[in-house]
Design an enzyme around this catalytic site. Structure first.
Site, PDB file in Angstrom:
ATOM      1  CB  ALA A  96      67.553  16.241  60.617  1.00 41.38           C
ATOM      2  CB  ALA A  97      72.248  18.518  58.904  1.00 43.66           C
ATOM      3  N   PRO A  98      73.939  15.851  59.762  1.00 42.54           N
ATOM      4  CG  PRO A  98      75.909  14.587  59.519  1.00 42.54           C
ATOM      5  CD  PRO A  98      75.134  15.412  60.512  1.00 42.54           C
ATOM      6  N   GLY A  99      72.242  13.780  59.062  1.00 45.31           N
ATOM      7  CA  GLY A  99      71.287  12.716  58.763  1.00 45.31           C
ATOM      8  C   GLY A  99      71.604  11.370  59.398  1.00 45.31           C
ATOM      9  N   GLY A 100      72.548  11.353  60.324  1.00 42.87           N
ATOM     10  CA  GLY A 100      72.915  10.080  60.964  1.00 42.87           C
ATOM     11  C   GLY A 100      71.720   9.401  61.614  1.00 42.87           C
ATOM     12  CE  LYS A 101      72.050  11.079  67.236  1.00 45.06           C
ATOM     13  NZ  LYS A 101      72.955  12.044  66.530  1.00 45.06           N
ATOM     14  CB  CYS A 130      77.047  14.701  71.133  1.00 47.35           C
ATOM     15  SG  CYS A 130      77.343  16.340  70.469  1.00 47.35           S
ATOM     16  CG  ASP A 161      70.946  14.632  67.637  1.00 44.35           C
ATOM     17  OD1 ASP A 161      71.384  14.600  68.806  1.00 44.35           O
ATOM     18  OD2 ASP A 161      71.623  14.278  66.659  1.00 44.35           O
TER      19      ASP A 161
HETATM   20  N1  SAM Z   1      70.962  14.628  64.153  1.00 45.35           N
HETATM   21  C1  SAM Z   1      72.201  14.785  63.426  1.00 45.35           C
HETATM   22  C2  SAM Z   1      72.750  13.429  63.077  1.00 45.35           C
HETATM   23  O1  SAM Z   1      72.426  12.463  63.749  1.00 45.35           O
HETATM   24  O2  SAM Z   1      73.470  13.316  62.081  1.00 45.35           O
HETATM   25  C3  SAM Z   1      73.229  15.621  64.214  1.00 45.35           C
HETATM   26  C4  SAM Z   1      72.645  16.939  64.660  1.00 45.35           C
HETATM   27  S1  SAM Z   1      73.713  18.071  65.439  1.00 45.35           S
HETATM   28  C5  SAM Z   1      73.926  17.383  66.999  1.00 45.35           C
HETATM   29  C6  SAM Z   1      72.608  19.398  65.795  1.00 45.35           C
HETATM   30  C7  SAM Z   1      72.016  20.059  64.571  1.00 45.35           C
HETATM   31  O3  SAM Z   1      71.043  21.013  65.007  1.00 45.35           O
HETATM   32  C8  SAM Z   1      72.995  20.804  63.708  1.00 45.35           C
HETATM   33  O4  SAM Z   1      72.961  20.321  62.407  1.00 45.35           O
HETATM   34  C9  SAM Z   1      72.516  22.254  63.760  1.00 45.35           C
HETATM   35  O5  SAM Z   1      72.688  22.955  62.545  1.00 45.35           O
HETATM   36  C10 SAM Z   1      71.045  22.071  64.076  1.00 45.35           C
HETATM   37  N2  SAM Z   1      70.377  23.237  64.679  1.00 45.35           N
HETATM   38  C11 SAM Z   1      70.915  24.329  65.240  1.00 45.35           C
HETATM   39  N3  SAM Z   1      69.950  25.182  65.634  1.00 45.35           N
HETATM   40  C12 SAM Z   1      68.777  24.608  65.324  1.00 45.35           C
HETATM   41  C13 SAM Z   1      67.402  25.006  65.436  1.00 45.35           C
HETATM   42  N4  SAM Z   1      67.071  26.183  65.995  1.00 45.35           N
HETATM   43  N5  SAM Z   1      66.459  24.170  64.982  1.00 45.35           N
HETATM   44  C14 SAM Z   1      66.774  22.973  64.425  1.00 45.35           C
HETATM   45  N6  SAM Z   1      68.052  22.559  64.287  1.00 45.35           N
HETATM   46  C15 SAM Z   1      69.039  23.357  64.725  1.00 45.35           C
END
Ligand code: SAM
Length: 422
Positions: free
Chosen positions: A228-233, A357, A304
């Site tokens: 979820a980070a940084p929280g855009g969606k 992405c 995501d």
């Molecule tokens: N959804 C976010 C947004 O819209 O701002 C962008 C997310 S980014 C594409 C993918 C995220 O998945 C990263 O923050 C990463 O740290 C996290 N991630 C990596 N491994 C993960 C896991 N095993 N479980 C959940 N999240 C994970």
């Protein structure tokens, strides 16, 4: 453009550019870049600048070599370079990518799309904001930005999207991790645009906006956002729900997790609950006793996923040289595991949205097909019916692959699946 520049320089040099001392090699690359790609800089000015840098930081021998090589390159010009005849090599060298990535895209998309895609990911990215419509209307936001001298227009394809035009090149290399404009009318920090502190908008591409829209959330629902980070969606989901309901935002990276709460606060959203953990863990493990009311399953899950990120190459130009082909099967395995976990927390009749992405069939359509094959209670969802009108013809089997050269968005993939039952 490092690979293309080295190819051009190697045609003139008697020994490969890769074997030259780094200061000489990089000075030649900078000069060659100006000569071949920056039409606003006269070639003789680029040569003089490179020669004076070589003299100042190197030696008179280095200055002589720089002068001879760059003069010859300006004499030949871009039309005088011999690019490889082999079609894979030609795109890879001319557009500056590793061979494996171009070969993968050709297998996934065909030669012509690969050529256009590779070129388009070398251009400055589109830049957009998502209006926080709980604070103001899109028309109001556009008016406020316009008053501040920003060229802002409503997105014709996403109802809350605002396109910022003529922003020149933009990078996300700012010290605070926020994108910065490097040139153009909105030069400076993005946080200086009107309404940042007031939470009027969030920096987001149109492809990413479609991911939360693909969930089609409604007020009062409970939605899990994995990765979820940084929280855009997560913040977009909350906005689409009128901030009524719960968005459980799961993220394993502590530092990034903090950004979810920061963004929710700035946007004035109360329905987001950041949760530290791995998306593969069951909700009971992540939430303890608090998960009891969710025992029947949540209304929707958005995954995501972490991915190779090739849809964002225009912002992360060096990613192509850091990425490894061998990582893709590992990412695909993790992506399937995240979907398996998501399926376990979803109620019958709920929606599962998968987004990345990247532009890589192995991480996109193949992950979805594997998931559907392993889960007979899931079927491709009606993605077309939940996307804004303009996107409806673009989706197939509940999936959409957005390509920069075709759709004018970042490279992005979205799939909607639905679990059987009421
Ligand atoms: N959804 C976010 C947004 O819209 O701002 C962008 C997310 S980014 C594409 C993918 C995220 O998945 C990263 O923050 C990463 O740290 C996290 N991630 C990596 N491994 C993960 C896991 N095993 N479980 C959940 N999240 C994970």
């Amino acid at each position: 453009m490092r690979r293309a520049l080295d190819h051009a320089l190697d045609e003139i040099l008697t020994r490969p550019v890769a074997t030259l001392a780094p200061p000489l090699r990089n000075n030649l690359r900078m000069g060659a870049y100006q000569i071949l790609y920056l039409s606003r800089i006269p070639p003789h000015a680029a040569v003089n600048e490179a020669v004076s840098l070589a003299r100042k930081h190197g030696s008179s021998g280095m200055a002589r070599l720089t002068n001879a090589v760059l003069r010859e390159l300006s004499r030949r010009g871009p039309a005088g370079i011999h690019w490889p005849a082999d079609p894979v090599q030609r795109i890879a060298v001319q557009e500056s990518y590793p061979d494996w990535l171009i070969a993968m895209w050709i297998a996934d998309l065909g030669l012509e799309d690969t050529r256009l895609l590779a070129r388009s990911l070398n251009q400055p990215p589109p830049f957009g904001l998502r209006t926080n419509r709980l604070k103001l209307s899109r028309a109001e936001l556009v008016a406020r930005l316009t008053e501040a001298g920003v060229r802002a227009v409503p997105s014709p394809v996403v109802p809350e999207g605002v396109r910022i035009e003529g922003s020149g090149s933009q990078s996300d290399s700012g010290a605070d991790g926020e994108p910065h404009f490097e040139e153009g009318p909105t030069r400076g920090a993005i946080t200086d645009l009107p309404g940042f502190a007031d939470g009027w908008w969030y920096v987001q591409g149109e492809g990413a906006m479609l991911a939360s829209r693909a969930v089609a959330p409604s007020s009062g629902q409970v939605i899990v956002d994995i990765g979820a980070a940084p929280g855009g969606k997560a913040t977009h989901l909350a906005e689409l729900m009128g901030d009524l309901g719960r968005v459980l935002a799961i993220e394993p990276n502590v530092a990034r997790l903090a950004l979810i709460a920061d963004n929710a606060r700035r946007l004035g959203l109360a329905s987001i609950e950041p949760l530290l953990g791995d998306g593969r863990q069951p909700l009971q493990e992540l939430m303890g006793a608090e998960s009891r009311p969710l025992a029947r399953g949540v209304d929707a899950v958005l995954v995501d996923a972490p991915c190779s990120g090739f849809g964002t190459l225009y912002r992360k130009a060096d990613l192509r040289w850091r990425a490894r082909a061998e990582e893709i099967p590992n990412l695909a395995r993790l992506q399937v595991e995240l979907l398996d976990a998501a399926a376990r927390s979803l109620r019958p009749g709920g929606a599962l949205v998968y987004a990345t992405c990247t532009i890589s069939r192995a991480e996109n359509a193949q992950v979805v097909r594997k998931f559907l094959a392993d889960h007979p209670d899931f079927a491709p969802g009606n993605l077309a019916s939940v996307l804004p009108e303009a996107w409806r013809p673009e989706s197939r089997d509940g999936m959409i692959q957005l390509l920069p050269h075709r759709h004018g968005t970042e490279g992005f993939f979205i799939a909607r699946m639905e679990r059987a039952g009421a």
